[in-house]
Enzyme design. Structure first.
Site, PDB file in Angstrom:
ATOM      1  N   CYS A 284       0.811  -1.230   0.000  1.00  0.00           N
ATOM      2  CA  CYS A 284       0.000   0.000   0.000  1.00  0.00           C
ATOM      3  C   CYS A 284       0.840   1.274   0.000  1.00  0.00           C
ATOM      4  O   CYS A 284       0.581   2.196   0.773  1.00  0.00           O
ATOM      5  CB  CYS A 284      -0.962   0.030   1.182  1.00  0.00           C
ATOM      6  SG  CYS A 284      -2.213  -1.250   1.138  1.00  0.00           S
ATOM      7  N   TYR A 328      -1.322   4.645   1.153  1.00  0.00           N
ATOM      8  CA  TYR A 328      -2.443   5.037   0.282  1.00  0.00           C
ATOM      9  C   TYR A 328      -2.267   6.428  -0.324  1.00  0.00           C
ATOM     10  O   TYR A 328      -3.233   7.036  -0.780  1.00  0.00           O
ATOM     11  CB  TYR A 328      -3.785   5.029   1.036  1.00  0.00           C
ATOM     12  CG  TYR A 328      -4.386   3.680   1.324  1.00  0.00           C
ATOM     13  CD1 TYR A 328      -3.840   2.512   0.827  1.00  0.00           C
ATOM     14  CD2 TYR A 328      -5.537   3.589   2.107  1.00  0.00           C
ATOM     15  CE1 TYR A 328      -4.424   1.279   1.105  1.00  0.00           C
ATOM     16  CE2 TYR A 328      -6.135   2.365   2.388  1.00  0.00           C
ATOM     17  CZ  TYR A 328      -5.563   1.213   1.884  1.00  0.00           C
ATOM     18  OH  TYR A 328      -6.145   0.003   2.148  1.00  0.00           O
ATOM     19  N   TRP A 346      -3.157   7.411   6.822  1.00  0.00           N
ATOM     20  CA  TRP A 346      -3.532   6.232   7.614  1.00  0.00           C
ATOM     21  C   TRP A 346      -4.413   6.560   8.814  1.00  0.00           C
ATOM     22  O   TRP A 346      -4.419   5.843   9.793  1.00  0.00           O
ATOM     23  CB  TRP A 346      -2.303   5.509   8.154  1.00  0.00           C
ATOM     24  CG  TRP A 346      -1.562   4.635   7.207  1.00  0.00           C
ATOM     25  CD1 TRP A 346      -0.234   4.653   6.989  1.00  0.00           C
ATOM     26  CD2 TRP A 346      -2.059   3.579   6.375  1.00  0.00           C
ATOM     27  NE1 TRP A 346       0.136   3.709   6.071  1.00  0.00           N
ATOM     28  CE2 TRP A 346      -0.970   3.033   5.675  1.00  0.00           C
ATOM     29  CE3 TRP A 346      -3.320   3.055   6.137  1.00  0.00           C
ATOM     30  CZ2 TRP A 346      -1.099   1.991   4.783  1.00  0.00           C
ATOM     31  CZ3 TRP A 346      -3.455   2.016   5.239  1.00  0.00           C
ATOM     32  CH2 TRP A 346      -2.349   1.503   4.586  1.00  0.00           C
ATOM     33  N   TYR A 561     -10.242  -5.375  -6.001  1.00  0.00           N
ATOM     34  CA  TYR A 561      -9.343  -4.723  -5.043  1.00  0.00           C
ATOM     35  C   TYR A 561      -7.979  -5.413  -5.034  1.00  0.00           C
ATOM     36  O   TYR A 561      -7.875  -6.629  -5.002  1.00  0.00           O
ATOM     37  CB  TYR A 561      -9.969  -4.777  -3.655  1.00  0.00           C
ATOM     38  CG  TYR A 561      -9.270  -3.934  -2.622  1.00  0.00           C
ATOM     39  CD1 TYR A 561      -9.043  -2.577  -2.822  1.00  0.00           C
ATOM     40  CD2 TYR A 561      -8.842  -4.497  -1.426  1.00  0.00           C
ATOM     41  CE1 TYR A 561      -8.407  -1.805  -1.866  1.00  0.00           C
ATOM     42  CE2 TYR A 561      -8.216  -3.734  -0.456  1.00  0.00           C
ATOM     43  CZ  TYR A 561      -7.995  -2.388  -0.679  1.00  0.00           C
ATOM     44  OH  TYR A 561      -7.366  -1.623   0.281  1.00  0.00           O
ATOM     45  N   HIS A 562      -6.919  -4.596  -5.077  1.00  0.00           N
ATOM     46  CA  HIS A 562      -5.530  -5.043  -5.087  1.00  0.00           C
ATOM     47  C   HIS A 562      -5.119  -5.695  -6.410  1.00  0.00           C
ATOM     48  O   HIS A 562      -4.196  -6.513  -6.442  1.00  0.00           O
ATOM     49  CB  HIS A 562      -5.227  -5.985  -3.929  1.00  0.00           C
ATOM     50  CG  HIS A 562      -5.135  -5.288  -2.604  1.00  0.00           C
ATOM     51  ND1 HIS A 562      -5.167  -5.961  -1.402  1.00  0.00           N
ATOM     52  CD2 HIS A 562      -5.029  -3.972  -2.290  1.00  0.00           C
ATOM     53  CE1 HIS A 562      -5.086  -5.092  -0.405  1.00  0.00           C
ATOM     54  NE2 HIS A 562      -4.990  -3.874  -0.939  1.00  0.00           N
ATOM     55  N   HIS A 647      -3.504  -0.242  -6.394  1.00  0.00           N
ATOM     56  CA  HIS A 647      -4.736   0.378  -5.882  1.00  0.00           C
ATOM     57  C   HIS A 647      -5.379   1.322  -6.902  1.00  0.00           C
ATOM     58  O   HIS A 647      -5.783   2.443  -6.577  1.00  0.00           O
ATOM     59  CB  HIS A 647      -4.445   1.122  -4.583  1.00  0.00           C
ATOM     60  CG  HIS A 647      -4.103   0.216  -3.436  1.00  0.00           C
ATOM     61  ND1 HIS A 647      -2.855  -0.366  -3.303  1.00  0.00           N
ATOM     62  CD2 HIS A 647      -4.840  -0.221  -2.379  1.00  0.00           C
ATOM     63  CE1 HIS A 647      -2.838  -1.110  -2.207  1.00  0.00           C
ATOM     64  NE2 HIS A 647      -4.023  -1.048  -1.645  1.00  0.00           N
TER      65      HIS A 647
END
Length: 712
Positions: A284, A328, A346, A561-562, A647
């Protein structure tokens, strides 16, 4: 629960022949079944590993009563461990290649299954012995299919991780009577291989003709879930990474390391590496290539760390940590070659600090606050509001923030920083309520004209909460073309296509192609992390020339996702990953190669490519000139910057169309790089040339240097 050590194998005795193999078997070994939430204690770190790979979305394993009629051939076998053992349905028998006192039948070996009739198949499964990590389990492999045992088609290849889980080699549904598994390497580098079971999955899912829509090529199997992926711009290898483990991440885990897997498209080989030297779990992160083709990975699970991969040395090193720990985040290389990072803190979003890399130090921009870039509709509020920021470098060393907030901004990374409104991403006269679009996509498909495609996403990261309650709206089909002009001015926004995409998508990916079109692939209509409900299995492509969206050949593997998607040097697209959890059966240890229609003829055969025979040099400054020599006539050329994807974000990618002038001998062309370093962002690019039929060449590297006006 039976321990793995219930099966006691002396590797020394294995090499003495069948008579000397002493294995104490229970009556039936406890193998995990896909979709069953059963925990297996992983020795060593106290964590639980529960999930193997996600099974095929369509189809079922062919039942045992049909398997009993199969014929099996192999290139090597040990007495009492013949190849027919892989289809007998028993967990206490296995096939082993020949190992005696005198000889070892060294790898590679293959095993071929005759289904006795033609079936539509879409996967091969392989079950190793419970001591797979000690040696003898299949690692490197290739899977072929045939209808006549004469003409063989490669449908999957790669390297499987050396654990006890069942393995899959999935592929798009195709007719076959014969399947062949070729084993090229085994775990622990042994020269023998042992397999308990090989299964074949069959499906009746319709496979309509995809002529004219591109096609899905072979599947690449990785020994990890490829969550973050980038291309080594020097050697062209695909480098993927997961977290500290191949199949899961773990908040609070003290093992600050990262597993990587590197695929060389020229050899089919995939190598594995455990990056320990940087003390950094890179799951991430923010990702950006610097001017020298080094991948700078910031934050993530080990949230203050920054690691650099140098492709010229094949080396990972640490640099100064960030002043604020984050994951992120959005990350981008600026016109001056420095790397800018924003968001991804975060947790509660207060005052955001902007950072840029300069001589292994980080500089804070104190006058840019969180309210300038965050979304405002996400029900998870501050935890999600500043995630996955869409950033593009632009003229005068400015940065354009295209989303995912509906409010767009100009950011000036000088002094203490400055932010200026750039308008709203939407058209109120068409869509009166304009939303944020978290986990949508954005791609600068024409940097010369300042054209950005923004599509998909949803007001919230997750459509539902952990209890299944609906908390937000679904993903959208909305798509816009954003046109940049001068920094700090309001940008132009127009609808892309006739009302947007065909399918609503969040967690999708946008890939810019050499011809200026943008492929959008994967995603979900109802976004929810670690689920595969409502997957979008039909990719689509946006053509700015015609301002239309076109549906492409569908696939059968959810990419949510991912997952990731990246343009390769051969102008194909690698689409893969998804999952990385030990809670649900959604882990995808693979990727698929999508072959765009521009590489195919009207009958589906491979088109003839133009070839770049020479360029005037490996590097050029913005505003500089260079020449291209080819083997045949070309009509256009473009530079596509190497990128890194995770992402749904790939801020690095951008395309610059080039203007060609034919000069000198036949098939020699002159062109120039845009003068502004904010258009020609420094770094490595793939140079493609295209002929009159629109067929692109294989790429040649061109490095764009930092413009003298931005050098310090």
């Amino acid at each position: 629960m039976l321990s793995r050590l219930t099966v006691c194998v002396s590797l020394a005795s294995v090499f003495l022949g069948a008579e000397s193999i002493r294995i104490k078997w229970p009556s039936q070994l406890p193998f995990l079944q896909h979709g069953v939430h059963q925990d297996v204690l992983e020795k060593g770190d106290g964590m639980f590993r529960a999930m193997g790979p996600a099974p095929p979305l369509f189809g079922k394993p062919i039942p045992q009563d049909e398997r009993d009629a199969w014929r099996v051939d192999c290139t090597s076998k040990l007495t009492k461990h013949e190849c027919i053992r892989v289809v007998d349905g028993k967990n206490n028998t296995f096939w082993q290649t020949k190992v005696t006192r005198e000889t070892i039948d060294v790898l590679p070996h293959n095993i071929t299954i005759d289904l006795r009739e033609v079936k539509k198949v879409n996967a091969l499964s392989m079950r190793p012995l419970p001591d797979a990590d000690l040696g003898g389990a299949v690692a490197g492999h290739k899977v072929y299919i045939s209808t006549d045992k004469k003409a063989w088609k490669l449908v999957a290849f790669g390297t499987w991780f050396g654990d006890v889980q069942d393995k899959f080699a999935g592929f798009e549904p195709q007719l076959a009577k014969y399947l062949r598994l070729e084993v090229t390497s085994a775990t622990n580098e042994t020269e023998y291989v042992r397999i308990v079971d090989i299964g074949v999955w069959a499906t009746d899912v319709p496979t309509p003709s995809s002529l004219g829509l591109g096609e899905w090529g072979p599947t690449v199997n990785f020994p990890l879930v490829p969550v973050g992926v980038f291309i080594d711009p020097i050697g062209g290898k695909v480098i993927s990474f997961s977290s500290y483990a191949h199949d899961r991440f773990g908040q609070g885990v003290t093992d600050h390391t990262t597993l990587t897997a590197t695929w060389d498209p020229t050899t089919y080989l995939i190598s594995q590496r455990h990056v320990r030297e940087t003390n950094h779990d890179m799951f991430c992160p923010g990702m950006a290539f610097d001017v020298n083709g080094r991948m700078v990975i910031s934050g993530g699970e080990t949230a203050d760390k920054v690691s650099i991969y140098d492709p010229t040395k094949d080396e990972w090193t640490s640099v100064a940590p960030m002043k604020i720990a984050r994951g992120y985040q959005g990350s981008i290389t600026c016109a001056n070659g420095k790397i800018f990072i924003v968001g991804g803190s975060w947790g509660p979003v207060g005052r955001l600090w902007r950072q840029k890399r300069r001589d292994d130090t980080w500089t804070k921009f104190n006058d840019i606050e969180s309210k300038d870039i965050q979304t405002h509709e996400d029900w998870e509020e501050d935890y999600r509001a500043d995630n996955h920021v869409w950033l593009m470098g632009w003229r005068n060393n400015s940065i354009f923030q295209a989303g995912p907030s509906k409010e767009m901004h100009w950011i000036m990374p000088t002094g203490t920083g400055a932010v200026q409104d750039a308008g709203i991403r939407g058209l109120a006269n068409i869509n009166p309520i304009i939303h944020d679009r978290m986990c949508g996509v954005a791609a600068m498909y024409d940097a010369v004209e300042g054209k950005i495609l923004a599509a998909g996403g949803a007001p919230s990261y997750n459509y539902k909460d952990s209890n299944g309650g609906i908390r937000s709206e679904k993903a959208t089909t909305e798509a816009y073309v954003i046109t940049l002009d001068q920094p700090n001015e309001e940008v132009d926004v127009q609808i892309a296509g006739d009302g947007g995409m065909h399918f609503p998508r969040s967690f999708a990916h946008a890939v810019i192609l050499p011809n200026g079109e943008t492929l959008v692939v994967g995603g979900q209509e109802e976004p929810r992390v670690f689920t595969e409900d409502t997957p979008q299995l039909t990719p689509e492509i946006y053509s700015p020339t015609d301002n239309v969206w076109k549906k492409l050949a569908p696939n059968t593997v959810p990419r949510a996702y991912h997952s990731f998607a990246l343009l390769l040097r051969d102008a194909t697209v690698l689409v893969g990953g998804g999952g990385l959890t030990n809670q649900l059966p959604v882990n995808h240890f693979d990727a698929q190669i999508y072959i765009p229609q521009y590489l195919l003829t009207s009958t589906g055969s491979r088109a003839t490519r133009p070839i770049i025979t020479e360029t005037s040099g490996p590097s050029v400054f913005p505003g500089g000139n260079f020449t291209i020599a080819t083997d045949s006539e070309i009509v256009s050329a473009s530079l596509v910057r190497y990128g890194g994807a995770t992402h749904s974000l790939n801020n690095d990618q951008r395309r610059m169309p080039l203007t060609l002038k034919e000069v000198g001998p036949p098939y020699s062309y002159f062109t120039s790089i845009p003068e502004d370093g904010g258009i020609a962002i420094p770094g490595y690019y793939m140079l493609f040339v295209l002929n009159a039929q629109g067929v692109p060449s294989q790429a040649t590297n061109v490095q764009i240097l930092v413009s003298p006006e931005y050098q310090e």
